[in-house]
Design an enzyme around this catalytic site. Structure first.
Site, PDB file in Angstrom:
ATOM      1  N   CYS A 131     -16.582  21.505  16.709  1.00 25.11           N
ATOM      2  CA  CYS A 131     -15.506  22.494  16.611  1.00 25.11           C
ATOM      3  C   CYS A 131     -15.394  23.392  17.831  1.00 25.11           C
ATOM      4  CB  CYS A 131     -15.700  23.348  15.363  1.00 25.11           C
ATOM      5  SG  CYS A 131     -15.871  22.374  13.848  1.00 25.11           S
ATOM      6  N   HIS A 154     -11.637  29.223  16.244  1.00 26.73           N
ATOM      7  CA  HIS A 154     -11.670  27.929  15.567  1.00 26.73           C
ATOM      8  C   HIS A 154     -11.104  28.086  14.163  1.00 26.73           C
ATOM      9  CE1 HIS A 154     -12.775  24.300  13.640  1.00 26.73           C
ATOM     10  NE2 HIS A 154     -13.792  24.810  12.992  1.00 26.73           N
ATOM     11  N   ASN A 169      -8.793  22.327   8.878  1.00 26.98           N
ATOM     12  CA  ASN A 169      -9.808  22.320   9.933  1.00 26.98           C
ATOM     13  C   ASN A 169      -9.693  21.008  10.704  1.00 26.98           C
ATOM     14  OD1 ASN A 169     -12.130  22.139  11.494  1.00 26.98           O
ATOM     15  ND2 ASN A 169     -13.491  22.931   9.911  1.00 26.98           N
TER      16      ASN A 169
END
Length: 315
Positions: A113, A241, A271
């Site tokens: 990430c 993120h 995500n």
């Protein structure tokens, strides 16, 4: 030493949208359960005929077009991804081939990430050191390839997509458009976010990550601002993120970025791992929420447990 800057960005998401109601028909969950815990309502899902390098190439082509550059003008291609199925050729080489590039250096960067902000720092360093004059930086992941669709704690989180930036040298004497990176890791927490096994599957210890993010991230995010010579209240935008709205919103408040637009693309995209920061940043630029020259904090965190962030000037 000549600095670097982002001259253009671009993003791409697959056409198929998976809603919370769709997921409720697949596993024991509900729209209320998902939105109250992570803030996600929809996510984009790539099909079996849409590999990671195709997502990446679409985003890259848009960034190149926005920059007014051709593929042949790129010296270095960096692709941040953790969902490459094959070891070789790497994603960067496949993107270069898709775009018809004549011979750039090609590297993948797997920091999950936090991959895009690591790749952006690497591009900045390459330009500053004279190793490249123009770099294509891409974050692309197909998280649905590594998802256990029977696990309601993880399958509700993920989406697929890509974002890209064209980075090039600043004019001599001009202010750098990419600030110093603040990066590091917490190796003893490397198990907290994982993509392991055969076939590989995404798993995480959500509470551990949440506690770490809530207590430690405001400190390191402020340090990234300090390295750029800015106070948090000077920021025009904050792109963290896109993991969980319950992490993003409190962190932005604790950071003290009171005048900043805060990216909340997780609500629509889920995500998307290494794609999440460039995807959200590109959307802010496209929407005019941030304008040319605005200082924007980009900060990634997640697998390994790694983090990286820097303040950039909006293209």
């Amino acid at each position: 030493m000549i600095g670097s800057r982002i001259v253009a960005v671009g993003h791409y998401q697959p056409a198929r949208v998976l809603t919370n109601e769709d997921l409720a028909g697949m596993v024991d969950t509900s729209d209320e359960w998902i939105t109250s815990r992570v803030g996600i309502r929809t996510r984009h899902i790539a099909g079996p005929d849409e590999p990671v390098d195709e997502l990446a190439a679409h985003a890259a082509a848009k960034a190149l077009a926005a920059a007014g550059r051709t593929p042949a003008e790129i010296d270095l291609v960096l692709v941040a991804t953790s969902t490459a199925i094959d070891r070789s050729p790497n994603m960067a080489a496949r993107v270069a081939a898709r775009l018809g590039m004549p011979g750039p250096a090609v590297m993948d960067i797997n920091v999950v990430c936090a991959g895009f902000t690591h790749a952006l720092a690497t591009a900045d360093h390459a330009v500053r050191a004279g190793g490249a004059g123009r770099v294509l930086v891409i974050g692309a992941d197909k998280m649905t390839d590594v998802t256990d669709w029977t696990d309601r704690t993880t399958c509700v989180l993920v989406g697929d997509g890509a974002g890209a930036a064209v980075v090039e040298a600043c004019a001599p004497g001009a202010e750098a458009g990419i600030g110093p990176v603040l990066w590091g890791s917490v190796p003893e927490m490397g198990h907290a976010v994982r993509i392991e096994g055969t076939p590989p599957r995404f798993a995480q210890e959500g509470q551990s990550v949440y506690r770490w993010a809530a207590t430690q991230l405001p400190v390191v995010a402020r340090q990234a601002c300090e390295k750029a010579g800015l106070a948090p209240e000077d920021l025009a935008g904050v792109v963290l993120h896109q993991a969980n709205l319950r992490i993003i919103e409190p962190l932005a408040r604790r950071l003290g970025a009171v005048n900043a637009v805060v990216a909340r693309d997780v609500t629509d995209s889920g995500n998307t791992s290494a794609a999440s920061i460039p995807l959200a940043f590109s959307k802010l630029v496209e929407q005019g929420a941030v304008t040319t020259g605005d200082p924007v904090l980009l900060f990634g965190f997640g697998g390994n447990l790694s983090y990286a962030g820097q303040v950039v000037r909006c293209p």
